[in-house]
Each structure stands twice: as C-alpha cells, then as structure tokens.
Design an enzyme around this catalytic site. Structure first.
Site, PDB file in Angstrom:
ATOM      1  N   GLU A 285      29.526 -55.759  70.635  1.00 50.40           N
ATOM      2  CA  GLU A 285      30.187 -56.987  71.048  1.00 50.40           C
ATOM      3  C   GLU A 285      31.349 -56.633  71.960  1.00 50.40           C
ATOM      4  O   GLU A 285      32.083 -55.705  71.645  1.00 50.40           O
ATOM      5  CB  GLU A 285      30.710 -57.774  69.847  1.00 50.40           C
ATOM      6  CG  GLU A 285      31.219 -59.148  70.265  1.00 50.40           C
ATOM      7  CD  GLU A 285      31.662 -60.020  69.080  1.00 50.40           C
ATOM      8  OE1 GLU A 285      31.702 -59.528  67.939  1.00 50.40           O
ATOM      9  OE2 GLU A 285      31.978 -61.182  69.327  1.00 50.40           O
TER      10      GLU A 285
ATOM     11  N   ALA B 137      37.138 -54.748  63.010  1.00 46.03           N
ATOM     12  CA  ALA B 137      35.824 -54.475  62.435  1.00 46.03           C
ATOM     13  C   ALA B 137      34.784 -55.303  63.160  1.00 46.03           C
ATOM     14  O   ALA B 137      35.127 -56.186  63.938  1.00 46.03           O
ATOM     15  CB  ALA B 137      35.817 -54.824  60.943  1.00 46.03           C
ATOM     16  N   MET B 138      33.510 -54.998  62.886  1.00 50.87           N
ATOM     17  CA  MET B 138      32.423 -55.647  63.616  1.00 50.87           C
ATOM     18  C   MET B 138      31.276 -55.985  62.673  1.00 50.87           C
ATOM     19  O   MET B 138      30.835 -55.145  61.894  1.00 50.87           O
ATOM     20  CB  MET B 138      31.962 -54.718  64.746  1.00 50.87           C
ATOM     21  CG  MET B 138      30.843 -55.286  65.579  1.00 50.87           C
ATOM     22  SD  MET B 138      31.341 -56.829  66.403  1.00 50.87           S
ATOM     23  CE  MET B 138      29.789 -57.693  66.417  1.00 50.87           C
ATOM     24  N   GLU B 139      30.786 -57.219  62.814  1.00 55.18           N
ATOM     25  CA  GLU B 139      29.845 -57.802  61.850  1.00 55.18           C
ATOM     26  C   GLU B 139      28.383 -57.506  62.126  1.00 55.18           C
ATOM     27  O   GLU B 139      27.513 -58.311  61.762  1.00 55.18           O
ATOM     28  CB  GLU B 139      30.054 -59.327  61.831  1.00 55.18           C
ATOM     29  CG  GLU B 139      29.615 -60.071  63.112  1.00 55.18           C
ATOM     30  CD  GLU B 139      30.719 -60.340  64.127  1.00 55.18           C
ATOM     31  OE1 GLU B 139      31.718 -59.594  64.118  1.00 55.18           O
ATOM     32  OE2 GLU B 139      30.574 -61.283  64.923  1.00 55.18           O
ATOM     33  N   ASN B 140      28.027 -56.377  62.740  1.00 60.53           N
ATOM     34  CA  ASN B 140      26.624 -56.043  63.012  1.00 60.53           C
ATOM     35  C   ASN B 140      25.757 -56.360  61.789  1.00 60.53           C
ATOM     36  O   ASN B 140      26.126 -56.044  60.659  1.00 60.53           O
ATOM     37  CB  ASN B 140      26.503 -54.555  63.326  1.00 60.53           C
ATOM     38  CG  ASN B 140      27.588 -54.082  64.257  1.00 60.53           C
ATOM     39  OD1 ASN B 140      27.710 -54.573  65.362  1.00 60.53           O
ATOM     40  ND2 ASN B 140      28.416 -53.155  63.782  1.00 60.53           N
TER      41      ASN B 140
ATOM     42  N   GLU C  23      34.156 -60.108  57.941  1.00 67.58           N
ATOM     43  CA  GLU C  23      32.907 -59.574  58.499  1.00 67.58           C
ATOM     44  C   GLU C  23      31.718 -60.011  57.660  1.00 67.58           C
ATOM     45  O   GLU C  23      30.662 -60.355  58.191  1.00 67.58           O
ATOM     46  CB  GLU C  23      32.959 -58.044  58.611  1.00 67.58           C
ATOM     47  CG  GLU C  23      34.149 -57.492  59.405  1.00 67.58           C
ATOM     48  CD  GLU C  23      34.390 -58.165  60.738  1.00 67.58           C
ATOM     49  OE1 GLU C  23      33.423 -58.591  61.386  1.00 67.58           O
ATOM     50  OE2 GLU C  23      35.571 -58.283  61.133  1.00 67.58           O
TER      51      GLU C  23
ATOM     52  N   HIS D 105      30.721 -63.542  58.457  1.00 67.57           N
ATOM     53  CA  HIS D 105      30.009 -63.657  59.726  1.00 67.57           C
ATOM     54  C   HIS D 105      28.488 -63.615  59.522  1.00 67.57           C
ATOM     55  O   HIS D 105      27.737 -64.066  60.388  1.00 67.57           O
ATOM     56  CB  HIS D 105      30.376 -62.490  60.652  1.00 67.57           C
ATOM     57  CG  HIS D 105      31.510 -62.770  61.599  1.00 67.57           C
ATOM     58  ND1 HIS D 105      31.631 -63.941  62.313  1.00 67.57           N
ATOM     59  CD2 HIS D 105      32.566 -62.001  61.982  1.00 67.57           C
ATOM     60  CE1 HIS D 105      32.703 -63.885  63.087  1.00 67.57           C
ATOM     61  NE2 HIS D 105      33.297 -62.717  62.906  1.00 67.57           N
TER      62      HIS D 105
ATOM     63  N   GLU E 153      34.248 -67.274  65.538  1.00 60.45           N
ATOM     64  CA  GLU E 153      35.498 -66.619  65.137  1.00 60.45           C
ATOM     65  C   GLU E 153      36.482 -67.579  64.465  1.00 60.45           C
ATOM     66  O   GLU E 153      37.074 -67.260  63.433  1.00 60.45           O
ATOM     67  CB  GLU E 153      36.151 -65.912  66.327  1.00 60.45           C
ATOM     68  CG  GLU E 153      35.325 -64.735  66.877  1.00 60.45           C
ATOM     69  CD  GLU E 153      34.988 -63.678  65.843  1.00 60.45           C
ATOM     70  OE1 GLU E 153      35.595 -63.680  64.752  1.00 60.45           O
ATOM     71  OE2 GLU E 153      34.096 -62.846  66.117  1.00 60.45           O
TER      72      GLU E 153
HETATM   73  N1  TRP Z   1      33.504 -59.853  66.188  1.00 61.17           N
HETATM   74  C1  TRP Z   1      34.504 -58.969  65.684  1.00 61.17           C
HETATM   75  C2  TRP Z   1      35.237 -59.715  64.584  1.00 61.17           C
HETATM   76  O1  TRP Z   1      35.782 -60.727  64.763  1.00 61.17           O
HETATM   77  C3  TRP Z   1      35.525 -58.553  66.661  1.00 61.17           C
HETATM   78  C4  TRP Z   1      35.137 -57.810  67.881  1.00 61.17           C
HETATM   79  C5  TRP Z   1      34.840 -58.302  69.085  1.00 61.17           C
HETATM   80  C6  TRP Z   1      35.199 -56.436  68.072  1.00 61.17           C
HETATM   81  N2  TRP Z   1      34.733 -57.326  70.011  1.00 61.17           N
HETATM   82  C7  TRP Z   1      34.969 -56.177  69.418  1.00 61.17           C
HETATM   83  C8  TRP Z   1      35.447 -55.386  67.216  1.00 61.17           C
HETATM   84  C9  TRP Z   1      35.018 -54.895  69.948  1.00 61.17           C
HETATM   85  C10 TRP Z   1      35.497 -54.116  67.736  1.00 61.17           C
HETATM   86  C11 TRP Z   1      35.295 -53.870  69.085  1.00 61.17           C
HETATM   87  O2  TRP Z   1      35.247 -59.335  63.485  1.00 61.17           O
HETATM   88 ZN    ZN Z   2      35.145 -62.216  63.637  1.00 61.09          ZN
END
Ligand code: TRP
Ligand code: ZN
Length: 898
Positions: free
Chosen positions: A125, A266-269, A302, A305, A324
């Site tokens: 993302e 953090a990232m919600e993969n 996360e 999400h 978000e």
């Molecule tokens: N979607 C992630 C969240 O809100 C945030 C996110 C967007 C992100 N771009 C990113 C995290 C780049 C790390 C690197 O939790």
């Molecule tokens: Zn988020």
C-alpha cells in the site's frame, strides 16, 4: 517552475473503471537479495463495463523486464518504459506470463520488496506492488492470488504469504519452497510475503461459529519474549469484532509479523499483517504504558481492516477514508471498550480525551495549512502524502457522528447493511453514507459535505435566559472563519452538525431538557441537537433557573466552539460537569486562555503573573480523590506548546515556552506539598501490571514528578527521580525518571545525575533498538537552556554509532523528535533548526521519499510565524525545493511555498 516539470496531478473527477480486469494471479518468487526473479501469470480479460482500450497498460517501477508470454507464446508487442509495460494488440481474454527482476537489498524506500535485518518483507500500500511485478496496481482490480516462494532453506527457513499454506518442501541445492493461496479476491495493495529467520508465538482460538483458528506473532528469535501482549491484543480484537459488529475472522490462520525497518505503523495485508516492531514488541522492562496501549490499538486497527478495508475495499485512493476513518473509529471504540466497557463513562472518556487532543493538535493544524484537504480529497500528486490526520482522524470523527446521530444500534444496522450490500466489492464513501442513511430511514445528502469540505468548522454560541417565561434559547452559528485557500475553495454550505448539549444548574447538577414543542422532558440530560443551518436557535422550556451550558459534550463533532465563558464558569464546569470530557475541556479552556494571554505578554517582554483562582481550580483537581488518577493526569497536563502556538495570531514558540514554563513553575511551587503527596500516594508497588488503573497511577505519579522538577529548589525532585530511576522495574517509571532528571538539569545544561542515568540507560538497553529509540528521543525533546541549545546535542547524536538514517524509527527518534516535538528549540531565532531540517530532508529524499515527505511537513505552517522565523523558514523551504527529486517531497514543499 517550467511546465514540463509540473508533477502530474491525479483528480478524483477523472476516475474511470479499468479497461481490463485480472481474475487470477500466480506469482513465483526466486528470492535472492540482490536479484529476485518474479514470474507472474495472470488471467486477463476486457472489462465489460469500460470503454474499449487499444492497449493494456500495466504499472511497473524499478523493474528489469525479462519476458512476456501470452497463451503460451512469446509476445513480441510488450514495451517496457519508466512507469510500466505497454502491451499492444492483446486478445480479449488471455493468460499473460511476465518475468521481471528486482533488487530488494538496494531498496531503501521500504516500498515494494525489501530486505531488513537479512529477511525479506513487502509493503504494497498504496502503490508498492508495481515495484514487485507489472500489474494493474489499483484497488478496484481484485484478483485471486496464489504465491510460490523459493529460497535458500538455511538463510530463509520461514516462507509466508497471504491466506492458507497449500504445500511446502525441499528443492535441490539447499533451497526450499512454500505455496500459499488466498481464498479471497483482493486488490494488489493487500499482497504480502515474508521470508527469513523468524520464530512465532502461537495460539489456537475458537471463533463464534466454533471454528478453530491458528494465530501467530512472528518475530526475530531474540524478541520472542516480547510478543505476549500483541497476541493478547489480537485475541481481544477477534472477540470484540464478533461482539460489537458480528464480524468473524474469515481465515483459518492469521499472522502478524514484526519488522524493524518500516515506514508507518502497520499494514493490514490479508491474513499476513506486517507491523513496525514498535507496535508489536513489549514487555514491562522495555515498553511504557503508552506503548502497551498503542500496541493494543494498532493490533486492533489492522485486524479490524480485515472487514473494513479488505472484505470491502476502496474503489480508488480518493476513498481512502472509507477504510481508514472507519477503522480508526473502530479501533478507538475497541480501546474505549477495553478500558471501560460500554458503561464506565469516566474510563471511556480518558481514551476520548487522548484522541481529541491528537485531533486538535495535529488535524486542526493540518486543516489550517497548505496541505488542507477534505476527508475525501479531490486531487493528489503522491498518494502517500494523503495518509493524513484528516483522512484518518477527522475521517474517524465523521464516522463517529453517524453513531452519535443514530445511536449504537442504528450505527450497527448501517454497518450490517453496508456489508450485505458491498461484501467483496471496491466502493466509495458515498456507498457507506447511503448504507447508514438507508438502514436508518434518513436522507443524509447534507452530511456529504463532511467528506467534501476542508477546514475546521467554527460554531459560535449565544445563549439567552428569559426568567419570566422560563425559556432558555441557544443560538448556534456555523462557518469556517478565514482559512487557507486550499480549504476555502471547498466550502459550499452548512454542515449537519450533531451538537450534544446539557444544561447545568446552580447546584452543579444537570437540568431536565425539554425543547419547545415537546410534551415533556427527555430521560437523558444530554441532547444531540441536529444543527443544519448557518444560524439556528434551539429553545428549551420549563427551565427554572439560569443554567450554565455544557457545549459539544463528548466532543460530538470535530468543530471549534466559541462561547464566552467567564473564568469562574469554567472552574465550575471543571468541578461539576456530568460529562467527563467537558470537565477536562473546561480545564483546558481555562488553561489555554491564561497561557495565550501570558504568551502575548512574554512576546513583548512584559512581566508574567497568574491569578490565584486559576491555581485554585487546578489544586481542586489535583486533590479530588473522587476522580480517577488517569483523568486527573489528563486534566493537569497543560495544552502542548505546539497547540498553543497554533492558537496565536502570530505563532511565537519562544513566548509560548516562556508562558508555559512560567505556569508550570507557578503550579509546582504553589502546590508543592500536594504534588509530593500525590507522588507518594500513587506509587504502584508489587509486580508491574499493564491495566488502565495501574497505568493511571503511574501517569499521575510521573506527572507529579515532572512538576516537582520545576520547583525553585529542585534538589529533592532530583533525589526522587534518581531513586525512581534506580529502583524502576518497568520502562514507564524508568523513562519518566530519566526525563525528569534531564528536565531538572536543563537550566545548567546538564547534571551528573542526568548524565549518569543517560549512560546507564544506554548500556542497559544497548541490544534493544526500540529502547535506544527512546534514548535518542528523550535527548532530542529535552528542554535545553539559553546557553545550551539542544541542536548541539542533536548534531552530536547524529554521529553516534547507533544512529542510522536508513531506519525510519531511528530517524524519527532523533530528527523528527527534535523538529516536530521540541518547538521552542527547533524554532531557535538563529534559524539553526531550519538549516538542520533542510539538510535532513535532502538526505532522506535520496533514501526514502515517504519518510522525507513526512519530515518536510514540519515547516508547512511557516506563514503563521513571527517575521524573523518566517523568513528563515522560507529560505530553508526554498533550499529544499531546489534540491529534492522525489514526487513526495516536491508536492509538500511546493504546496508550502505556493
Ligand atoms: N493501511 C495502513 C494502516 O492504516 C497504513 C499504510 C498505508 C502503510 N501505507 C503504508 C503502512 C505504507 C506502512 C507503509 O494501517
Ligand atoms: Zn488503517
């Protein structure tokens, strides 16, 4: 700037559906740090809902093109270029196999596939997937993914990707493989892989439907002792989403992986959340109470999400707040429920206060500067610059307003309808609003303005009591005041503002509320007025005495309320309001008003004084045993210097600092014995507990310690702090003690005690990067003194062997802490802070544009400062604008200078 250099602006109005769709993706990775080969086989077809395109245009960045094959035959019409791959004359439906090479070990941007501590990670993302393979890298293209990972077994024993593990096994030459399949279609930004030497804490839990799920928290081996809290937070999140929203985990396995090089939180993969170590690793020795709370919130965020973002995703990046804003709202509610359940209003209020403080300090400032944009932006140059306070925090407030209007049950009905309509789709903020409106039988057309208008609304309030008629009228007027052009352009008309109000009688109790035209008073003594016109009067009847209004209870809308309370009235509200948020708010208003008056005097060199009645109001809070320690700590914390400077007609950080320090000293000296008593009473002997209650005691005790260091004679405070430092069995107390020692030593530019503690702290935690981050941050945010500017310390620390500009956490701990969290030192009159800032933005620009652009934002309010500061800020911005290359930083500095 020449036209040819003008960066491309992407506009919401230009949205068009994709010309092609990709139904399935099979990815094969041969993972090698300097040269990873990616084979990508896709089923592609024309989109029946789009106009016919001549070519297939795939996005790709920093890729070495190797080959294209269509339906098994080499395809000659594939043309790689700087931004992707153009394929001419493709069939209507076909299988496309692309092979390309990337270089993860040289990837310092931390976007796409990269190496951190010898392990592989991805961050896709918003637009990182195109740095891994050529693709239609946009969220409305959703595909089923299968992923095969191949790598050296000795170097990368663990191979992870989204979804379920299908198969794993050995290969020749010491290599092995794993094959993963994600049962849900997803946009490419949710793709992830991880490969390396990692270990996991595991738990099996049963979800609502009785299915067993495997939960894992993956970390480097030496961090396994810091995973328990993240796991507990995950289990609590799973339970909470079932109970509050009826949403169950939809995968057999859910993984969290911690990585120390990471651009954000953090990232919600899907099924494979990747986290900054800062939001995973904690034990009492290394993490503070705030860290524990943040981990719970981010793990929740996360996880939530998975439904709000993944099952229902965004049609395009202008809709970012769809996922978000909603997910921040959900994590805020989760944290509030964890602290106080559904009914303990005082405990819930502490969370609310913390969230509103962030919103007002950061989002209101953003809305008042050149980056002002609506919750649903109209245009961007670089989407990474729009992961903002407005999209996240104001977006969350917008979602909260639906709940305030319809109640928890009405909000739940809206959420249920949203999932019934849109599960598996990529949708818009309008779709969400329509679901909420339809489920509650309401027309929410006017509410759309919350998504399209930038700037912070102002509500001015006039009240009138008619004793003879026993009527009390409240007249509300809404507008935006003068704002920046970026915000003004978007403002079209009045908003639907849920305005919560209560009326307080002379005895401090709430009065019954009966609006003109109603048969009787309502059961609740708080009413949510639906304020929809520019100017609107609400009249309460049967009001037996002139009340004191409690306005915008629980901060029911993200607005600024203007009402001329007297100091005595604010002190009364601080002592009596039944709404805990507004009790706090009254204290903040009182303090803000005094501090701004003092800052005005300090700016002209006039003498400072503080009225005894203000001291008395704070003394009452300090000694009121009926209030929770957590609440008292929040109420006794003065508004931040950044917030105060923002309120001035002309921001003057030095004057704000002088005023705030004056008040802190005054409160310290006047209430010395009370602070000492509170310090002793709120110690938390025995084993460390991470509960909100215990954290509240520590917070109040440590606030007392920080006030005690302001005493004219700080010797006793230094002894207390040194003893606390030595005896501490947890990081909250140890870091607070170190901070107090630094603070007490500021006037002399240091002390033996402070130096001793700093050295000890470093030695003790040398092997804990997150704690060393704190060591840098505490020094960067220390007060300093006239003869001892903190910039000197910061410059020296830049050459410390443990400093590393490539690691975002470390860069933030030293550089961002100084530039964004130490305003009085950063805004030094000689411009030394700005020169430092410019050098660091330029250096980071070459390594990591996303992080550089965040740092670049610390000067965006330059026009609002005093003339000398303004001039040197402009010079620094111009220097940066002339040298930086990335789209990310250029967008920020060009908007700032425009
Ligand atoms: N979607 C992630 C969240 O809100 C945030 C996110 C967007 C992100 N771009 C990113 C995290 C780049 C790390 C690197 O939790
Ligand atoms: Zn988020």
């Amino acid at each position: 700037m020449a036209d040819t250099e003008t960066p491309n602006v992407i506009r919401r109005a230009d949205y068009a559906p994709p010309a092609f769709l990709i139904d399935t993706v099979a990815l094969e990775f041969d993972l090698v740090p300097e040269r990873t080969v990616v084979r990508n086989t896709m089923r592609v077809r024309r989109n029946p809902d789009a106009s016919r395109a001549a070519h297939l245009e795939l996005m790709g960045e920093q890729l070495e093109f190797v080959s294209a094959v269509i339906d098994g035959k080499p395809f000659p019409n594939a043309h790689p270029h700087e931004h992707g791959l153009l394929l001419d004359n493709v069939p209507d439906s076909f299988e496309l196999t692309l092979t390309s090479i990337c270089n993860p070990v040289e990837n310092t941007t931390l976007s796409g596939l990269y190496v951190s501590s010898g392990n592989f990670f991805t961050q896709c993302e918003a637009e990182g997937f195109r740095r891994i393979t050529y693709f239609l890298d946009r969220p409305d293209v959703m595909a089923s993914f299968t992923v095969t990972l191949r790598a050296s077994k000795a170097d990368y024993p663990v191979l992870l990707s989204n979804g379920n593990l299908l198969e794993e096994g050995d290969l020749p030459d010491g290599r092995h493989f794993a094959r993963w399949e994600d049962p849900f279609k997803k946009p490419s930004y949710l793709f992830a892989l991880v490969a390396g030497k990692l270990v996991a804490l595991e738990e099996r839990v049963k979800t609502g439907s009785g299915k067993e799920k495997l939960l894992q928290v993956w970390v480097e081996p030496h961090d396994l002792d810091k995973t328990r809290h993240a796991m507990d937070s995950l289990i609590h999140s799973i339970r909470w989403d079932e109970e509050r929203f009826g949403l169950e985990l939809d995968l057999d396995r859910f993984m969290i992986v911690a990585v120390s090089d990471f651009n954000m939180g953090a990232m919600e993969n899907k099924g494979l959340n990747i986290f900054n170590t800062k939001y995973v690793l904690a034990n009492p020795e290394t993490a503070t109470d705030t860290d524990f709370a943040n981990i719970e919130a981010v793990v929740g965020h996360e996880y939530f999400h998975n439904w709000t973002g993944n099952r229902v995703t965004c049609r395009d990046w202008f809709q970012l707040s769809l996922k978000e804003g909603l997910t921040v709202f959900r994590d805020q509610e989760f944290s509030a429920d964890m602290a106080g359940g559904a009914t303990d209003e005082a405990a819930r209020a502490t969370k609310r206060i913390e969230d509103v403080r962030v919103l007002r300090q950061m989002q209101f400032a953003e809305d008042a500067g050149p980056m002002a944009h609506p919750v649903r932006p109209e245009s961007y140059v670089e989407i990474n610059n729009f992961y903002t306070m407005t999209v996240y925090e104001k977006g969350s407030e917008v979602v909260r307003m639906y709940q305030t209007l319809f109640g928890r049950d009405g909000f739940r009905k809206g959420m249920d309808l949203y999932f019934r309509r849109h599960d598996g789709q990529a949708v818009t903020c309008d779709d969400f609003r329509h679901a909420l409106a339809d489920a509650n039988g309401r027309d929410l057309a006017q509410f759309e303005r919350w998504y399209s208008q930038a700037g912070t609304p102002r509500v001015s309030v006039r009240t009138r009591y008619d004793a003879a008629q026993r009527r009390y009228s409240v007249t509300l007027k809404q507008g935006y005041g003068d704002g920046v052009p970026a915000a003004r352009e978007t403002q079209k008309g009045p908003l639907l503002i849920p305005f919560a109000i209560g009326l307080i009688g002379k005895d401090g109790r709430d009065l019954p509320l009966q609006l003109d035209g109603e048969a009787q008073a309502s059961a609740s003594t708080t009413r949510v007025l639906e304020f929809t016109q520019t100017d609107q009067t609400f009249t309460f009847v049967n009001v037996g005495e002139e009340p004191l209004p409690s306005l915008l209870r629980n901060f029911s809308a993200p607005v600024i309320v203007e009402y001329d309370y007297t100091a005595d009235q604010l002190a009364f509200l601080l002592a009596h309001d039944s709404d805990p948020f507004n009790r706090w708010e009254a204290g903040q208003r009182l303090a803000t008003r005094e501090l701004l008056a003092l800052a005005g005097r300090a700016a002209t060199g006039a003498a400072l004084q503080l009225d005894d009645s203000v001291v008395a109001a704070f003394a009452r809070v300090l000694t009121d045993e009926t209030l929770s320690p957590a609440f008292r700590e929040l109420a006794l914390m003065l508004p931040s210097e950044a917030y105060l400077a923002e309120q001035m007609a002309e921001s003057n950080p030095a004057a704000v600092h002088a005023a705030r320090q004056f008040v802190r000293k005054r409160l310290a000296n006047a209430l010395r014995d009370d602070w000492l008593k509170v310090y002793e009473q709120h110690r938390t002997p025995g084993a460390y507990e991470a509960t909100p209650e215990a954290a509240g005691h520590r917070a109040l005790k440590n606030l007392a310690l920080s006030y005690l260091t302001e005493l004219d004679d700080a010797a006793h405070a230094v002894r207390l702090a040194a003893a606390q430092y030595e005896a501490a069995d947890n990081m909250t107390d140890r870091a607070a003690a170190l901070s107090a020692l630094l603070n007490a030593a500021a006037p002399q530019g240091g002390s033996a005690e402070a130096q001793h503690a700093l050295d000890d702290f470093y030695r003790r935690f040398e092997k804990e990067p997150l704690v060393i981050d704190k060591w840098f941050a505490l020094q960067a945010t220390q007060r300093g003194g006239a003869q001892h500017p903190v910039i000197d310390t910061v410059r020296k620390l830049m050459t410390h062997p443990a400093f590393n500009l490539k690691n975002p956490n470390r860069a933030r701990s030293l550089i961002f802490s100084f530039c964004a969290a130490n305003p009085a030192q950063f805004h030094a009159e000689d411009g030394s802070g700005y020169a430092f800032w410019a050098d660091q933005v330029i250096a980071l620009d070459a390594l990591n544009p996303q992080v550089a652009a965040r740092l670049a934002r610390s000067l965006e309010l330059w026009r609002r400062f005093t003339p000398t500061l303004r001039d040197s800020m402009r010079a620094a911005l111009e220097k940066v604008a002339a040298q930086v290359k990335s789209r990310d930083v250029r967008e920020i500095v060009e908007k700032a200078l425009a």
